[in-house]
Each structure stands twice: as C-alpha cells, then as structure tokens.
Design a protein around this motif. Structure first.
Motif, mmCIF file in Angstrom:
data_model
loop_
_atom_site.group_PDB
_atom_site.id
_atom_site.type_symbol
_atom_site.label_atom_id
_atom_site.label_comp_id
_atom_site.label_asym_id
_atom_site.label_seq_id
_atom_site.Cartn_x
_atom_site.Cartn_y
_atom_site.Cartn_z
ATOM 1 N N THR A 1 0.828 -1.219 0.000
ATOM 2 C CA THR A 1 0.000 0.000 0.000
ATOM 3 C C THR A 1 0.855 1.260 0.000
ATOM 4 N N GLY A 2 2.183 1.112 0.190
ATOM 5 C CA GLY A 2 3.082 2.261 0.151
ATOM 6 C C GLY A 2 3.131 2.939 -1.210
ATOM 7 N N ASP A 3 2.820 2.167 -2.275
ATOM 8 C CA ASP A 3 2.779 2.767 -3.616
ATOM 9 C C ASP A 3 1.772 1.976 -4.454
ATOM 10 N N MET A 4 0.510 2.324 -4.324
ATOM 11 C CA MET A 4 -0.537 1.623 -5.061
ATOM 12 C C MET A 4 -0.728 2.191 -6.468
ATOM 13 N N SER A 5 -0.261 3.411 -6.714
ATOM 14 C CA SER A 5 -0.455 4.019 -8.034
ATOM 15 C C SER A 5 0.667 3.678 -9.009
ATOM 16 N N GLY A 6 1.836 3.272 -8.504
ATOM 17 C CA GLY A 6 2.989 2.996 -9.367
ATOM 18 C C GLY A 6 2.740 1.945 -10.434
ATOM 19 N N PRO A 7 2.132 0.793 -10.091
ATOM 20 C CA PRO A 7 1.944 -0.252 -11.111
ATOM 21 C C PRO A 7 0.941 0.114 -12.205
ATOM 22 N N VAL A 8 0.070 1.100 -11.974
ATOM 23 C CA VAL A 8 -1.001 1.406 -12.936
ATOM 24 C C VAL A 8 -0.440 1.760 -14.309
ATOM 25 N N PRO A 9 0.439 2.758 -14.447
ATOM 26 C CA PRO A 9 0.970 3.056 -15.790
ATOM 27 C C PRO A 9 1.940 2.004 -16.295
ATOM 28 N N ASP A 10 2.733 1.411 -15.390
ATOM 29 C CA ASP A 10 3.728 0.431 -15.820
ATOM 30 C C ASP A 10 3.078 -0.807 -16.424
ATOM 31 N N LEU A 11 1.974 -1.247 -15.844
ATOM 32 C CA LEU A 11 1.315 -2.483 -16.286
ATOM 33 C C LEU A 11 0.088 -2.202 -17.145
ATOM 34 N N HIS A 12 -0.160 -0.920 -17.446
ATOM 35 C CA HIS A 12 -1.293 -0.525 -18.292
ATOM 36 C C HIS A 12 -2.610 -1.101 -17.765
ATOM 37 N N LEU B 1 -8.755 -0.181 5.972
ATOM 38 C CA LEU B 1 -9.296 1.029 5.364
ATOM 39 C C LEU B 1 -8.358 2.212 5.565
ATOM 40 N N LEU B 2 -7.712 2.285 6.735
ATOM 41 C CA LEU B 2 -6.812 3.408 7.015
ATOM 42 C C LEU B 2 -5.568 3.393 6.123
ATOM 43 N N PHE B 3 -5.199 2.208 5.604
ATOM 44 C CA PHE B 3 -4.069 2.161 4.681
ATOM 45 C C PHE B 3 -4.342 2.983 3.427
ATOM 46 N N PHE B 4 -5.626 3.173 3.089
ATOM 47 C CA PHE B 4 -6.007 3.962 1.925
ATOM 48 C C PHE B 4 -6.506 5.349 2.324
ATOM 49 N N ALA B 5 -7.138 5.446 3.505
ATOM 50 C CA ALA B 5 -7.711 6.731 3.931
ATOM 51 C C ALA B 5 -6.640 7.701 4.428
ATOM 52 N N PHE B 6 -5.589 7.193 5.081
ATOM 53 C CA PHE B 6 -4.520 8.076 5.537
ATOM 54 C C PHE B 6 -3.857 8.814 4.360
ATOM 55 N N PRO B 7 -3.519 8.122 3.254
ATOM 56 C CA PRO B 7 -2.964 8.869 2.115
ATOM 57 C C PRO B 7 -3.921 9.920 1.560
ATOM 58 N N ILE B 8 -5.236 9.665 1.627
ATOM 59 C CA ILE B 8 -6.190 10.683 1.172
ATOM 60 C C ILE B 8 -6.089 11.919 2.073
ATOM 61 N N ALA B 9 -6.047 11.680 3.415
ATOM 62 C CA ALA B 9 -6.020 12.779 4.378
ATOM 63 C C ALA B 9 -4.716 13.563 4.314
ATOM 64 N N PHE B 10 -3.609 12.868 4.043
ATOM 65 C CA PHE B 10 -2.306 13.538 4.115
ATOM 66 C C PHE B 10 -1.739 13.911 2.745
ATOM 67 N N VAL B 11 -1.862 13.037 1.762
ATOM 68 C CA VAL B 11 -1.283 13.324 0.444
ATOM 69 C C VAL B 11 -2.219 14.204 -0.378
ATOM 70 N N GLU B 12 -3.484 13.789 -0.502
ATOM 71 C CA GLU B 12 -4.414 14.525 -1.355
ATOM 72 C C GLU B 12 -4.892 15.835 -0.713
ATOM 73 N N ILE B 13 -5.179 15.803 0.583
ATOM 74 C CA ILE B 13 -5.747 16.989 1.242
ATOM 75 C C ILE B 13 -4.662 17.919 1.770
ATOM 76 N N ARG B 14 -3.568 17.368 2.315
ATOM 77 C CA ARG B 14 -2.544 18.209 2.947
ATOM 78 C C ARG B 14 -1.240 18.270 2.150
#
Length: 539
Positions: A105-116, A332-345
């Motif tokens: 969960t430390g990098d859930m977005s990384g594989p998206v472009p790499d693996l299409h 759930l917090l593994f995904f909600a914490f990044p929303i609170a800190f990365v996206e919002i703050r």
C-alpha cells in the motif's frame, strides 16, 4: 485382535488440553479412574481417562510411549532460552506475513501506468492477499495437528518466498494479482498456528507475556508496511517494495530451518518410531496413533464445524461481526490516511507513511496496559473464572473506537485542521484496536474452550474476507461521499455495535447456558465460595 468389539469403547476424550491430560494422569494414578473422572472439571462422563486408556493398551501388549519427566523431552520442560527462541521466531514469522499484506500500500499508483491497468485492479493485490489469510488456515490448521508445527511453517514461508517473486517481476496485472493471491494463501500458516505453538511450550500461568508478544507482532506488522513501503516506492519505485518483501521472507524461510518441533503428539510419534527401529518391537505406539483422528476427519471438522458454529452460536456470530469491523477499519486506514495527508494536505508519500507511527504508539500503549487488565481479571475471578470477565477492555474500547472515528472524520477532511488531529485519531484507534481484539479473542476462546480452534477459524475466515473487501470500495466511498461523511458513517457503525460487549457481559452466561458447545462456567461470588468451602469441609 482388530476384530474385538471392545476396542471401539476406548474413545479418546475429544477436547482435552495438555493440562487436562496431565491432570487425568496424576489423579488416575494416585486415586483411580473413578476419582479422576469425578474431580476433573471438564465434562467427559462416559470416556476413559488417559491413564486408563494406557493401562488397557498395555494389558493388550501395546507399549504406550510417553515423555520421560526431567529429561527435557516434553517442550514444557525446555529451557527458558529455547522457549523464547521459539516465541520470537514465530512472532517474526507473523510479522513477515502481516507486513506482506500491507507493505504494497506504500505505492498503489505505481503499477497502474507500468502495467497498463486500472487502480481497482492494482488494489486487488491487497484484497487477494488478505483473502488467503482466511482460506489458508482451513488447510494449515489441521495439517499442523497431524504433521506437527514445523512442517507447515517451513512450507508456508517457502511458498510465500517463491510466490512473492512473480509480483516483483510482473509484466502484466494478472501476474501481479495471481502472485499475491498465492503468496497470501501461503503466508497464512503463522497467523493460525502460532497460538498453538505458544500453548505447546508455555504453561497457562506462563503464557501471558508470550501471547502478548505474538499479538504485538500481529498488529505491528501491518502498521510497519505503509511506513516502509511508502519510502521505498517514493525513492526507488514500486517493484522494489516486492524485492524488499522477497528478501525479508527469504530470511524468515531460512529461520524456519532452525525451529524445533513443539507439538507433543508429533514428538511422541518420532520417539515411538525410533523405539520401533532400535528394538524391532512394533508394539511401541502413541495414544495419538491408536486413538487420534485421521487427517481426513480433521479436514472434515476444520471445514464444517466453523461454519456450523458461526450460524448457530450468537456469541461467536456477534463477536465475529465486531472484530471483523475493527479489522476492516485497519485496512481502510491504509487507503484513507494517504487521502487525508497526500491529497488533502499535500504530504509526500514517505511522510504520509510515517503518520502510521501514531497507530503503532496506540498499540504500544495498549500493550503496556494489558498486564493491569490481567490483574483486574485475576481479582474478579478469584472465586472462579468465567468468560465474561475478559470483556472489560473491550467495553473500554467500544467507547474509544467510535470516538477515534469521529475525530478522524472531522479532522482528516479539512486541510486547515492541523495534521496532528488525524494522528490523534490514529493513536486512539491503535489503542482501541489492540484492547478490543485481545479481549474479544480471549472471550471467544474462553466461551468455547472445547471448540476454540473451530471458533477462531470461523472468526478468522469472516474477518479476513471482510477486510479483503475494503480496497475494492474505500477510494470510491471517500471520494463520492466526501471524506467527512464517509468517516461519519464508520463512526456511526461503531456506535451501533458498541453495546455488544456490554450485552454479553450482562447476558452472556444465560446465552452460553443454551448452547451445547459453549463453556458452562458461571460467576461465583464470595458468599457462594464460603458456602462451597463449608460443604467441602463437611464432606
């Protein structure tokens, strides 16, 4: 000999713990089987005692193999150093399995472009792994009762190690997800078998700190995952998250090679086999070989009984609901914490991972306070143990949990609220998580002491599958409902289920009295204890 009808009468008592076996032997040899049966707390009327079974087989020419006291054959007689080696080793295996579920969960977005692929497909890497946590124990638990503890640990960590490799090398999303599914199935053995390993080597009165160590490892592992994974993903890319996990599981696999066997029946079978080879006498046998169930029977019980109990035992059903809810909130917090800190703050991914330290601190505080709960428990049960005495920490946690979720909802949603507010919510949640989970688990085990393995298997299955579903809806939930309203919904669910431990504390004894599988232990008060002592004195 096999045609003698009397052989069917020698039924091995089906739900005897190691302590009960020792009690049976001591009482039977000192006073006879009738006295042993009358004095044993477990309801085993109609069954032979252990010593009576041994005498019966001895009279028929069978040499029943047992441990020789004082020679260190029994794992309970091992040195403290050896016991703690097993304890820390198994705790490390648990940490590696739990870490494996969350580090990605430390990098859930990384594989998206790499693996299409899409974000939802990548989220399956968590879902499929946690599904394995629920299904794997249905096989590994009975296997450990037949083959011993060591083999399942070795196989589990070896296949966990092997199936982590495809995810690190994946060139498409299917390889990534299937590798995670197989790795999750393999990694489940430590989660379900460590409790048995602790019971193998530690007596009941010594088991408190070792079991606390095991619980600490179970919950610290998932919190370490995002901390490590976020920095690795930020600095060197998502594939290195899997390479680090691959190296970590490799170390754990090597460690299993040095683990001793702890299951008494497996050690006795090995001793009996050695005696047969050395003496040429094929009559050396263990009671497990003579009376124990086959692997097929164990599998049938492991698959059917947990489901039966889940739908027929109210205590198990509602406690499973509660524990599954708080377990799902952790994921759930593994995904909600990044929303609170990365996206919002606008925190970096690495700094967002560091915020999980707040949950770890709450877990650590709860661990520090658990010995005080043991003192309270010992005081309340000084006239006799009863399962509901385990619920006091859970009652406190039932108040702290929704409070933590309310704070999380209305601090995480707004960038103008200081980030410490979200961390305070994480701290409160970590504290509630541990005291609720340890208390709830203990209540289930005490309530179904004769069927504890099946009860825990049912809880683990449901908990894991509910936790596994979280990555499939969490992002949509927080984005479409709004952060504060999604958090508010979770807090209100926490309020709705908060009365469960209070209801069971009040009515649990009555509910257990209606069950054929639950413990019938009742609360005893001072006056009742005095009356019993007077009656014993007259007798």
């Amino acid at each position: 000999m096999a045609s003698e009808p009397a052989e069917a009468t020698f039924a091995f008592p089906p739900a005897l713990s190691r302590e009960q076996e020792d009690e049976f032997r001591d009482l039977d040899r000192e006073h006879g089987p009738e006295f042993a049966l009358s004095r044993t707390a477990t309801a085993v009327s109609g069954h032979w005692t252990i010593a009576a079974l041994e005498r019966t087989y001895t009279e028929r020419g069978i040499q029943v193999v047992n441990f020789e006291k004082g020679k260190g054959e029994d794992p309970r007689e091992w040195t403290k150093a050896k016991k703690w080696f097993v304890t820390f080793t198994t705790a490390f295996l648990c940490t590696s399995a739990a870490l494996g579920s969350s580090i990605v969960t430390g990098d859930m977005s990384g594989p998206v472009p790499d693996l299409h692929t899409t974000q939802e497909i990548v989220n399956l890497t968590v879902t499929c792994f946690v599904i394995g946590f629920g299904i794997g124990p249905l096989f590994f638990a009975p296997l450990s009762e037949v083959s011993g503890r060591r083999l399942p640990y070795m196989l589990s960590m070896l296949f966990f190690f092997i199936f982590t490799l495809p995810s690190a090398l994946a060139r498409n999303a299917a390889t990534l997800v299937i590798g995670r599914q197989l790795a999750g199935l393999a990694a489940s053995a430590p989660i379900c078998n460590v409790g048995g390993s602790m019971a193998d080597i530690w007596a009941i009165e010594e088991r408190g700190i070792p079991m606390a160590t095991f619980s600490f490892a179970i919950f610290i592992g998932p919190c370490l995952g995002p901390i490590l994974g976020s920095w690795i993903g930020q600095e060197v890319g998502w594939r290195w998250i899997y390479w680090v996990l691959f190296i970590f599981t490799g170390c754990a696999t090597v460690l299993t090679l040095f683990m001793p066997e702890t299951l008494a029946s497996a050690l006795l079978k090995k001793k009996a086999k050695k005696l047969r080879q050395e003496t040429g006498n094929s009559n050396y046998r263990t009671l497990e070989e003579l009376e124990g169930p086959s692997f097929g029977e164990l599998m049938k019980t492991a698959l059917w009984r947990p489901l039966e109990m889940l739908f027929t035992e109210p205590i198990l059903a509602f406690m499973t609901i509660y524990l599954s809810f708080i377990y799902s909130i952790l994921y759930l917090l593994f995904f909600a914490f990044p929303i609170a800190f990365v996206e919002i703050r606008n925190f970096s991914a690495g700094l967002s991972g560091v915020t999980f330290v707040s949950i770890m601190l709450g877990i650590c505080l709860a661990m520090v306070l658990m010995p005080f709960q043991e003192k309270i428990y010992n005081h309340i049960t000084r006239f006799g143990a009863f399962p509901e005495a385990r619920l006091f920490p859970m009652m406190l946690g039932a108040i702290v949990l929704p409070s933590a979720l309310f704070v999380f909802a209305f601090t995480g949603a707004y960038s103008w609220v200081h980030w410490m507010g979200v961390c305070v919510a994480g701290f409160m949640f970590g504290f509630a998580l541990l005291i609720i989970y340890i208390s709830g688990n203990s209540y289930i085990v005490d309530s179904y002491s004769d069927y504890a393995a099946s009860a825990i298997a049912a809880k683990t299955l449901v908990r894991s599958e509910i936790g596994a579903m979280v990555p499939l809806y969490v992002n949509q939930m927080f984005n479409n409902m709004g952060f504060q309203y999604a958090g508010l919904l979770l807090a209100l669910v926490g309020v709705l289920i908060a009365p469960i431990p209070f209801i069971f504390y009040r009515y649990g004894e009555h509910i257990r009295s209606k069950s054929t599988k639950a413990s019938q232990a009742k609360r005893r008060h001072f006056a009742e204890d005095i009356e019993k002592k007077e009656l014993d004195a007259e007798t």
